[in-house]
Structures are given as structure tokens and as C-alpha cells.
Write a protein that holds these residues in place. Sequence first.
Motif, PDB file in Angstrom:
ATOM      1  N   SER A  75       0.829  -1.217   0.000  1.00 58.12           N
ATOM      2  CA  SER A  75       0.000   0.000   0.000  1.00 58.12           C
ATOM      3  C   SER A  75       0.862   1.265   0.000  1.00 58.12           C
ATOM      4  O   SER A  75       1.868   1.336   0.697  1.00 58.12           O
ATOM      5  N   VAL A  76       0.442   2.259  -0.773  1.00 61.77           N
ATOM      6  CA  VAL A  76       1.116   3.564  -0.662  1.00 61.77           C
ATOM      7  C   VAL A  76       0.451   4.419   0.414  1.00 61.77           C
ATOM      8  O   VAL A  76       0.921   5.509   0.735  1.00 61.77           O
ATOM      9  N   PHE A  77      -0.658   3.951   0.960  1.00 63.24           N
ATOM     10  CA  PHE A  77      -1.386   4.729   1.969  1.00 63.24           C
ATOM     11  C   PHE A  77      -1.075   4.281   3.385  1.00 63.24           C
ATOM     12  O   PHE A  77      -1.168   5.045   4.329  1.00 63.24           O
ATOM     13  N   ALA A  78      -0.730   2.992   3.533  1.00 62.39           N
ATOM     14  CA  ALA A  78      -0.551   2.452   4.880  1.00 62.39           C
ATOM     15  C   ALA A  78       0.853   1.901   5.103  1.00 62.39           C
ATOM     16  O   ALA A  78       1.182   1.492   6.213  1.00 62.39           O
ATOM     17  N   ASP A  79       1.667   1.894   4.059  1.00 64.19           N
ATOM     18  CA  ASP A  79       3.010   1.303   4.191  1.00 64.19           C
ATOM     19  C   ASP A  79       4.046   2.363   3.801  1.00 64.19           C
ATOM     20  O   ASP A  79       4.407   2.523   2.644  1.00 64.19           O
ATOM     21  N   GLU A  80       4.503   3.093   4.802  1.00 68.96           N
ATOM     22  CA  GLU A  80       5.417   4.205   4.541  1.00 68.96           C
ATOM     23  C   GLU A  80       6.727   3.739   3.899  1.00 68.96           C
ATOM     24  O   GLU A  80       7.302   4.447   3.073  1.00 68.96           O
ATOM     25  N   GLU A  81       7.181   2.546   4.278  1.00 69.79           N
ATOM     26  CA  GLU A  81       8.441   2.047   3.689  1.00 69.79           C
ATOM     27  C   GLU A  81       8.292   1.829   2.184  1.00 69.79           C
ATOM     28  O   GLU A  81       9.240   2.022   1.424  1.00 69.79           O
ATOM     29  N   HIS A  82       7.107   1.417   1.759  1.00 72.63           N
ATOM     30  CA  HIS A  82       6.850   1.255   0.325  1.00 72.63           C
ATOM     31  C   HIS A  82       6.989   2.614  -0.375  1.00 72.63           C
ATOM     32  O   HIS A  82       7.646   2.729  -1.411  1.00 72.63           O
ATOM     33  N   VAL A  83       6.416   3.642   0.238  1.00 72.25           N
ATOM     34  CA  VAL A  83       6.491   4.992  -0.332  1.00 72.25           C
ATOM     35  C   VAL A  83       7.945   5.458  -0.400  1.00 72.25           C
ATOM     36  O   VAL A  83       8.392   6.008  -1.415  1.00 72.25           O
ATOM     37  N   VAL A  84       8.685   5.214   0.672  1.00 78.53           N
ATOM     38  CA  VAL A  84      10.096   5.638   0.690  1.00 78.53           C
ATOM     39  C   VAL A  84      10.858   4.927  -0.431  1.00 78.53           C
ATOM     40  O   VAL A  84      11.612   5.552  -1.181  1.00 78.53           O
ATOM     41  N   ARG A  85      10.648   3.624  -0.565  1.00 77.24           N
ATOM     42  CA  ARG A  85      11.346   2.868  -1.622  1.00 77.24           C
ATOM     43  C   ARG A  85      11.031   3.443  -2.998  1.00 77.24           C
ATOM     44  O   ARG A  85      11.920   3.647  -3.822  1.00 77.24           O
ATOM     45  N   LEU A  86       9.751   3.699  -3.248  1.00 81.90           N
ATOM     46  CA  LEU A  86       9.334   4.217  -4.558  1.00 81.90           C
ATOM     47  C   LEU A  86       9.968   5.586  -4.824  1.00 81.90           C
ATOM     48  O   LEU A  86      10.477   5.856  -5.919  1.00 81.90           O
ATOM     49  N   ALA A  87       9.924   6.458  -3.806  1.00 79.86           N
ATOM     50  CA  ALA A  87      10.411   7.831  -3.984  1.00 79.86           C
ATOM     51  C   ALA A  87      11.922   7.842  -4.206  1.00 79.86           C
ATOM     52  O   ALA A  87      12.439   8.594  -5.039  1.00 79.86           O
ATOM     53  N   VAL A  88      12.623   6.998  -3.481  1.00 83.61           N
ATOM     54  CA  VAL A  88      14.086   6.960  -3.610  1.00 83.61           C
ATOM     55  C   VAL A  88      14.475   6.376  -4.974  1.00 83.61           C
ATOM     56  O   VAL A  88      15.358   6.890  -5.665  1.00 83.61           O
ATOM     57  N   ALA A  89      13.767   5.322  -5.378  1.00 84.88           N
ATOM     58  CA  ALA A  89      14.066   4.727  -6.690  1.00 84.88           C
ATOM     59  C   ALA A  89      13.790   5.742  -7.807  1.00 84.88           C
ATOM     60  O   ALA A  89      14.417   5.700  -8.858  1.00 84.88           O
ATOM     61  N   ALA A  90      12.885   6.676  -7.565  1.00 80.48           N
ATOM     62  CA  ALA A  90      12.555   7.670  -8.590  1.00 80.48           C
ATOM     63  C   ALA A  90      13.467   8.895  -8.519  1.00 80.48           C
ATOM     64  O   ALA A  90      13.286   9.839  -9.282  1.00 80.48           O
ATOM     65  N   GLY A  91      14.428   8.892  -7.597  1.00 84.93           N
ATOM     66  CA  GLY A  91      15.425   9.961  -7.632  1.00 84.93           C
ATOM     67  C   GLY A  91      15.483  10.876  -6.428  1.00 84.93           C
ATOM     68  O   GLY A  91      16.309  11.792  -6.392  1.00 84.93           O
ATOM     69  N   LEU A  92      14.629  10.673  -5.431  1.00 86.56           N
ATOM     70  CA  LEU A  92      14.710  11.535  -4.248  1.00 86.56           C
ATOM     71  C   LEU A  92      15.715  10.988  -3.241  1.00 86.56           C
ATOM     72  O   LEU A  92      16.037   9.801  -3.229  1.00 86.56           O
TER      73      LEU A  92
END
Lengths: 237, 237
Positions: free
Chosen positions: B131-148
Motif C-alpha cells: 500500500s502507498v497509503f498504509a506502508d510508509e516504507e513502500h512509499v520511501v522505496r518508490l520515492a528513492v528509486a525515482a530519484g529523491l
Amino acid sequence: MRVEIWTDINCPFCYLGKARFEQALDAFPHKDEVEVVHRSFELDPTVPKGDTGLVVPHIAQKYGISEAQAAANEQGLGEQAAGLGLPYLTAGRDYGNSFDLHRLLHLARAKGVQDAVIDALYRGNFAEEDSVFADEEHVVRLAVAAGLDEAEVRAVLADPAAYADEVRADEREAAELGASGVPFFVLDRKYGVSGAQPAEVFTQALTQAWQSRSPLTLVDSAGGDACGPDGCAVPQA
Amino acid sequence: MRVEIWTDINCPFCYLGKARFEQALDAFPHKDEVEVVHRSFELDPTVPKGDTGLVVPHIAQKYGISEAQAAANEQGLGEQAAGLGLPYLTAGRDYGNSFDLHRLLHLARAKGVQDAVIDALYRGNFAEEDSVFADEEHVVRLAVAAGLDEAEVRAVLADPAAYADEVRADEREAAELGASGVPFFVLDRKYGVSGAQPAEVFTQALTQAWQSRSPLTLVDSAGGDACGPDGCAVPQA
């Protein structure tokens, strides 16, 4: 609303004009909804990279005026700068090729610190002894103090292709918009202000552009599949 | 030219609409002069942060349709996505509060990677189990892989005030522009396209906006002190 400002670091009226624009912007009631973007315009792209010299004799020779007249002009600019609270070195300022500085300003835009970097470069050029055209370490110091990453600054300066297309695109757009000199301010691609006008003119331009924000023309008024607070066109999250 | 796209990560038609817009943009002859900005629109800001559940039963209950109908709708969206070459998980997608994701998209804009981050969040939501709403680590992984930068992502997620004003400002602007749903495309603040229209409509909008770029109105046609290739108003560098 968006204000784009075409400038050159070489251009004293750009330095003064930015301060006058900011006086108007600071007092503008919708300030928080105004985005400012700095765009590239090279006043003299024919100066070879790294070539530099003092502005006063250069100007005197280039425009056929006396050095005394050129020095008096610098003095006049220094007085205008002082009136705006800006530091200005009336003797000792140099000239040079600004292409690399424009490339750096595009890096700064990509990193969200363009305004701080352009202020730093202006001050580095107009108020400090070290050259921004011939002393790369001075440029690196200014850019890093303004918030850029040192390794990224050095990488961009070392690669002449980095952000070069972006500088050229800005210059093409300036020509398309009819700008033959700088500073040149463009509000929402509708209104233009040419030159370092008094703050009142910028206030007028901001007000006029704000008031003329018009309702959008919908290209296909039927609309397509969309989601709103009450669900999607076919109910979806 | 500038295209602003109001969207929500929750919104399947935003995911599809972006791909259709990009088909048009890729074929647009002036593509290189088009800047795209993603803006925030929360479809359902009332969902508490961290609260989540499967979309199908949620939709069925919220809009009073059967779960079979809600599932069939997801199936239909999956087919549309497949037609555009986009991955889509037709069972298992969840819903949630998107405020933090919008704040992150503003960080991404400041860092020059907004387009990559929004693509990553869309795929994270529509095509991955986590989940991108309930799993913050998933969001972090996605954002970092996209360049942040990971530390910056975590800092923004941990501080509810970071970029919150920017999200609210986008939402105010959407209302001012008359957008009641998303995706909502705005070209040079003149033309609007509502919904995930076919690529042809976006081509028409891009062409129309390009052709209607008008000459600027100079606010003070006398002009102020400026520098050009032939020197400054009073000859200066």
C-alpha cells in the motif's frame, strides 16, 4: 500566477530591477500565489570563456566614451544600488562570458534554489572583488553557500553540455517574446515589463495580470472520464 | 508553454489520463517547449491518515453498488490500462488518505524529479500489492528509486507541515479554475481539459494553446533602464 525574468549576471539593471520587482512583490496581496522563474539571456556571448577585464575601460572602448564618463556611470549605478540597500563595487567590477553561470542557474532551478543562487551570483559580480567570470572557485563558493551541492556544481561547470540546451531554449523564447534587452519580465505569458522600472510599474503589472486571469476555455466541454469527491464517472475509488 | 495537471494518486483516470496526455505530447512538434507540472487534488481528504481497506468493497458500500459491479469496474479499468501499456492490479488495490503523497510530490517538484515520482507512486498504487497509503516504507522505496534523497523523503513524511501549504494552495487554485474532479489539465492558464480524454483531445488542446500564444502587452511601453547587446541604457557592461 507566474513571473519569468530574463536576465544576465553581467547586467547591472537586472540586479537593480530584481530588487524593485521584489519591493512590488512583497507588498502584493497575492504574493503567495506568484511563482518566479529566472531565465537566461546572454548580453555578450562573443566574449571568450575565461576572458575578462575591468568594466570601466572595456565600456569606454566599446562605446567610444571617456573612461571618466564610464566611471561616472558606475558611480551612478552604485548610488541607485545603495538606494535599494544593495552592495555595489563601483570600481573593480569585471566583465566576461556568462554562459556557464546561466547553466548553473538551470541546475539551481532544478534543485529549487534558483532565487538564492542568482542573488549570490549578482552579489558575487557586483559587490565582490573576486571574478565570477574568471575565478571558478569563487563561483563554486557562491553556489554552495546558496544551497547547491558542491559535487553537482563542479560536475555542471566541467561539462559544457550540461543545461546548455536549456540556456539556448530560454534565449530563443526571449526572442520570440520580443525581448531585445534585459531585465525583461513576463507575467503569465500575457504582460511584459521591459527594464528596471520603478516598483510602481511592477505593482501595476502584477495587479493587471492578476485581474486578467480569465476563466479557462474547455477544449472538449463534454469532459472525459474523471474522479471527483462523489466518485469516478463509473463509480471507482 | 506550460501544462499543469491536477491529480490524485487515488484516481485511476488520472493514471490513465497521464498516459493519454503523454501520447499526444510525444507527438507534439513543440514538445521541447512544453513544461509539465503536477498539482495536488485530494479526492477524499476525510479518510483518516493510515486508514485503508480494499477498494472494491469500499466503493460498493460508498456508492451503493454491488461488489460484483465494483469488481467489474476495476476489471474495465485494468483493460483500459493494458491498452495503454500500463500495469494494473485489478484485485487488491486499496484506498487511503493521499495528503502525504501530495506533500512528497511537492518535494519532488522542488528537486526536479516530480514526473518520475508521480509515475512511481501511480505504479506503486495501481500495480503493486504493498500500500502507498498504509506502508510508509513502500512509499520511501518508490520515492528513492525515482530519484529523491532518502533522508529528505523521511524528513518530509515525518513533518506534517512540510509542503502542506503548497498542497492547500494547489487545491484552492483548482477550485478557482473550476475543477471539480480530476484529472484536470490546464494549458497556459487559458485552456482546460477535464478528464482522461482520448489522446486526440490533448493534441487539439496543445495545438490550440500553442497557436493562441499571443504577443505580450507591455505594461509600460516606454520601457525602463535595460541592457542589450549594444550596451545598457546609459552605456554600461
